[in-house]
Scaffold this motif. Structure first.
Motif, PDB file in Angstrom:
ATOM      1  N   UNK A 146       0.853  -1.182   0.000  1.00 43.84           N
ATOM      2  CA  UNK A 146       0.000   0.000   0.000  1.00 43.84           C
ATOM      3  C   UNK A 146       0.888   1.230   0.000  1.00 43.84           C
ATOM      4  N   UNK A 147       0.337   2.368  -0.430  1.00 41.62           N
ATOM      5  CA  UNK A 147       1.080   3.630  -0.328  1.00 41.62           C
ATOM      6  C   UNK A 147       0.688   4.395   0.934  1.00 41.62           C
ATOM      7  N   UNK A 148      -0.260   3.871   1.686  1.00 43.78           N
ATOM      8  CA  UNK A 148      -0.686   4.533   2.914  1.00 43.78           C
ATOM      9  C   UNK A 148       0.410   4.449   3.983  1.00 43.78           C
ATOM     10  N   UNK A 149       0.383   5.406   4.899  1.00 46.83           N
ATOM     11  CA  UNK A 149       1.303   5.383   6.035  1.00 46.83           C
ATOM     12  C   UNK A 149       0.737   6.261   7.137  1.00 46.83           C
ATOM     13  N   UNK A 150       0.902   5.837   8.392  1.00 51.11           N
ATOM     14  CA  UNK A 150       0.429   6.630   9.527  1.00 51.11           C
ATOM     15  C   UNK A 150       1.334   7.826   9.801  1.00 51.11           C
ATOM     16  N   UNK A 151       2.600   7.726   9.376  1.00 55.56           N
ATOM     17  CA  UNK A 151       3.578   8.774   9.662  1.00 55.56           C
ATOM     18  C   UNK A 151       3.644   9.793   8.530  1.00 55.56           C
ATOM     19  N   UNK A 152       4.364  10.881   8.809  1.00 57.92           N
ATOM     20  CA  UNK A 152       4.594  11.919   7.800  1.00 57.92           C
ATOM     21  C   UNK A 152       6.023  12.430   7.956  1.00 57.92           C
ATOM     22  N   UNK A 153       6.979  11.518   7.799  1.00 61.41           N
ATOM     23  CA  UNK A 153       8.396  11.859   7.962  1.00 61.41           C
ATOM     24  C   UNK A 153       8.797  12.929   6.947  1.00 61.41           C
ATOM     25  N   UNK A 154       9.482  13.953   7.393  1.00 58.54           N
ATOM     26  CA  UNK A 154       9.803  15.054   6.472  1.00 58.54           C
ATOM     27  C   UNK A 154      10.815  14.644   5.415  1.00 58.54           C
ATOM     28  N   UNK A 155      11.526  13.546   5.628  1.00 63.67           N
ATOM     29  CA  UNK A 155      12.539  13.085   4.673  1.00 63.67           C
ATOM     30  C   UNK A 155      12.014  11.992   3.748  1.00 63.67           C
ATOM     31  N   UNK A 178      11.427  11.326  22.644  1.00 60.48           N
ATOM     32  CA  UNK A 178      10.004  11.296  22.306  1.00 60.48           C
ATOM     33  C   UNK A 178       9.540  12.545  21.550  1.00 60.48           C
ATOM     34  N   UNK A 179       9.869  13.716  22.061  1.00 63.70           N
ATOM     35  CA  UNK A 179       9.407  14.952  21.427  1.00 63.70           C
ATOM     36  C   UNK A 179       9.951  15.091  20.014  1.00 63.70           C
ATOM     37  N   UNK A 180      11.241  14.807  19.845  1.00 61.84           N
ATOM     38  CA  UNK A 180      11.854  14.931  18.519  1.00 61.84           C
ATOM     39  C   UNK A 180      11.371  13.830  17.572  1.00 61.84           C
ATOM     40  N   UNK A 181      11.101  12.655  18.115  1.00 61.68           N
ATOM     41  CA  UNK A 181      10.512  11.573  17.313  1.00 61.68           C
ATOM     42  C   UNK A 181       9.212  12.046  16.694  1.00 61.68           C
ATOM     43  N   UNK A 182       8.350  12.664  17.496  1.00 61.65           N
ATOM     44  CA  UNK A 182       7.062  13.151  17.003  1.00 61.65           C
ATOM     45  C   UNK A 182       7.253  14.221  15.935  1.00 61.65           C
ATOM     46  N   UNK A 183       8.226  15.105  16.145  1.00 65.38           N
ATOM     47  CA  UNK A 183       8.471  16.179  15.188  1.00 65.38           C
ATOM     48  C   UNK A 183       9.006  15.644  13.859  1.00 65.38           C
ATOM     49  N   UNK A 226       3.250  12.095  20.158  1.00 67.79           N
ATOM     50  CA  UNK A 226       4.279  11.586  21.068  1.00 67.79           C
ATOM     51  C   UNK A 226       3.912  10.229  21.663  1.00 67.79           C
ATOM     52  N   UNK A 227       2.623   9.979  21.834  1.00 69.70           N
ATOM     53  CA  UNK A 227       2.188   8.706  22.421  1.00 69.70           C
ATOM     54  C   UNK A 227       2.589   7.513  21.560  1.00 69.70           C
ATOM     55  N   UNK A 228       2.763   7.727  20.257  1.00 71.57           N
ATOM     56  CA  UNK A 228       3.142   6.632  19.353  1.00 71.57           C
ATOM     57  C   UNK A 228       4.542   6.131  19.680  1.00 71.57           C
ATOM     58  N   UNK A 229       5.393   7.019  20.147  1.00 75.98           N
ATOM     59  CA  UNK A 229       6.763   6.649  20.538  1.00 75.98           C
ATOM     60  C   UNK A 229       6.738   5.476  21.510  1.00 75.98           C
ATOM     61  N   UNK A 230       5.910   5.574  22.528  1.00 70.22           N
ATOM     62  CA  UNK A 230       5.846   4.525  23.548  1.00 70.22           C
ATOM     63  C   UNK A 230       5.291   3.222  22.977  1.00 70.22           C
ATOM     64  N   UNK A 231       4.331   3.331  22.080  1.00 70.12           N
ATOM     65  CA  UNK A 231       3.745   2.133  21.456  1.00 70.12           C
ATOM     66  C   UNK A 231       4.803   1.384  20.661  1.00 70.12           C
ATOM     67  N   UNK A 232       5.568   2.122  19.868  1.00 68.93           N
ATOM     68  CA  UNK A 232       6.581   1.484  19.019  1.00 68.93           C
ATOM     69  C   UNK A 232       7.714   0.907  19.855  1.00 68.93           C
ATOM     70  N   UNK A 233       8.144   1.632  20.888  1.00 68.64           N
ATOM     71  CA  UNK A 233       9.189   1.122  21.783  1.00 68.64           C
ATOM     72  C   UNK A 233       8.761  -0.220  22.376  1.00 68.64           C
TER      73      UNK A 233
END
Length: 377
Positions: A48-57, A151-156, A162-169
């Protein structure tokens, strides 16, 4: 036995992480040299081309193209066809988050039942314990793309809450524990895509990876697009080499921190003038489009679009004259990747090895191949 020793014992050897494994496929390379139509060894694909994230890179934003929606039936037919023609391995990553399709684990199981090696690349959000229990015993590698350590920079950086950080960890910890406890062959990795502007996250990432006990923590370059959409300063890598070496120095017996120096230092300088790699490796978009590499997914490169698995069988795409027309054109003097391609791509290191081989500068290895021998990029 440490976790790394376990992985090397079970898998038999380490992984190639900053090079091409094409030289270990002598029979197929020599058949190609004789002009035969060889099957690809490796495919980099998404469901799929879908993704939950929006990484700037994320390069996927620069590679949009028209296409279909891959169904479970399309996927199963594709895997059967790939095995039939001789594909040896696939990486489920390309330009989408494949774990978002409900039949993801089915696709892992189907492929491995057919004898195709699978590596998984994911943001780790949907890889809960029930999913991991199904896929980890089947995978060669499980790689979580995690481009920060705080966590904060992960979200950015990754465009998530930020809550996703804990889920993935937690999902990574579960993967490590399942592999360790059950003695599965899967190698668990974390992957940081390094934008020089985010270098503050390199050391936190390396320390986090050590804490989690993954086999490898990989730091790699940002992908490049031909239109400069991603706005990455590739010259900036030189200024952070000391930090990267400090990250590597944090490696211990459980976790190896690996910097992909070849790709970070590449700067778009090629020693070859034709693209020879596509007969051995192809890429599939999450919309079903088959092309030589991701940068050629764009509509303006329609001339390089080979086919789409949502409208035709992969075995028919492979057998078509269209497939081989594209291969011949890319390998001809009419296509010069030094002028038309981004600084690094799916084919780059394979192209580099093939050119050196044809010039007599490298030969086929005589040692056994690495754990990921069938994964060319």
């Amino acid at each position: 036995m440490t976790f790394t020793e376990h992985a090397e014992y079970v898998a038999g050897k380490e992984m190639t992480l900053d090079g091409s494994n094409i030289g270990y496929h002598r029979e197929r390379v020599e058949a190609w040299e004789r002009g035969e139509r060889v099957a690809p060894i490796f495919l980099d694909i998404a469901w799929t081309r879908k993704c939950q994230a929006a990484c700037h890179f994320c390069y996927a934003q620069a590679q949009a193209s028209e296409g279909g929606v891959i169904t479970r039936e399309h996927a199963m037919n594709f895997l059967e066809d790939a095995a039939e023609i001789g594909v040896l391995a696939m990486h489920y990553i390309s330009d989408g988050e494949s774990t978002m399709v409900p039949w993801y684990a089915d696709a892992v199981e189907k492929a491995t039942d057919l004898g195709i090696g699978i590596g998984a690349g994911t943001n780790g959000i949907a890889t809960t314990k029930p999913v991991l229990e199904r896929i980890l015993p089947r995978l060669m590698s499980f790689r979580v793309n995690f481009s920060a350590g705080e966590k904060k920079r992960y979200a950015e950086i990754m465009g998530l809450k930020q809550a996703i950080y804990d889920i993935v960890i937690e999902n990574i910890r579960t993967a490590v524990e399942l592999v360790r406890t059950n003695g599965w062959q899967c190698i668990v990795n974390m992957n940081l895509v390094c934008d020089p502007r985010d270098s503050d996250q390199l050391l936190p990432f390396a320390r986090l990876a050590k804490d989690l006990g993954v086999h490898y923590a990989i730091i790699k370059h940002c992908a490049v697009d031909t239109d400069g959409v991603l706005d990455v300063d590739f010259k900036g890598y030189g200024a952070i080499e000391d930090i990267l070496r400090e990250c590597e120095a944090l490696s211990n017996e459980d976790t190896k921190i690996v910097v992909k120096w070849n790709k970070l230092r590449h700067q778009g300088i090629r020693q070859y003038s034709r693209c020879l790699g596509p007969p051995f490796a192809l890429q599939m978009s999450g919309n079903g489009l088959i092309a030589p590499c991701g940068p050629l997914f764009q509509e303006k490169y329609r001339a390089f679009h080979i086919g789409n698995i949502t409208t035709e069988r992969f075995r028919d795409i492979f057998a078509s004259e269209r497939y081989w027309e594209v291969m011949r054109y890319l390998a001809s003097d009419e296509f010069d990747p030094r002028k038309r391609c981004p600084s690094d791509c799916l084919q780059n290191l394979t192209n580099d090895w093939l050119y050196k081989y044809l010039e007599g500068k490298v030969s086929f290895p005589t040692t056994p191949g690495p754990a990921n021998v069938n994964f060319l990029a």
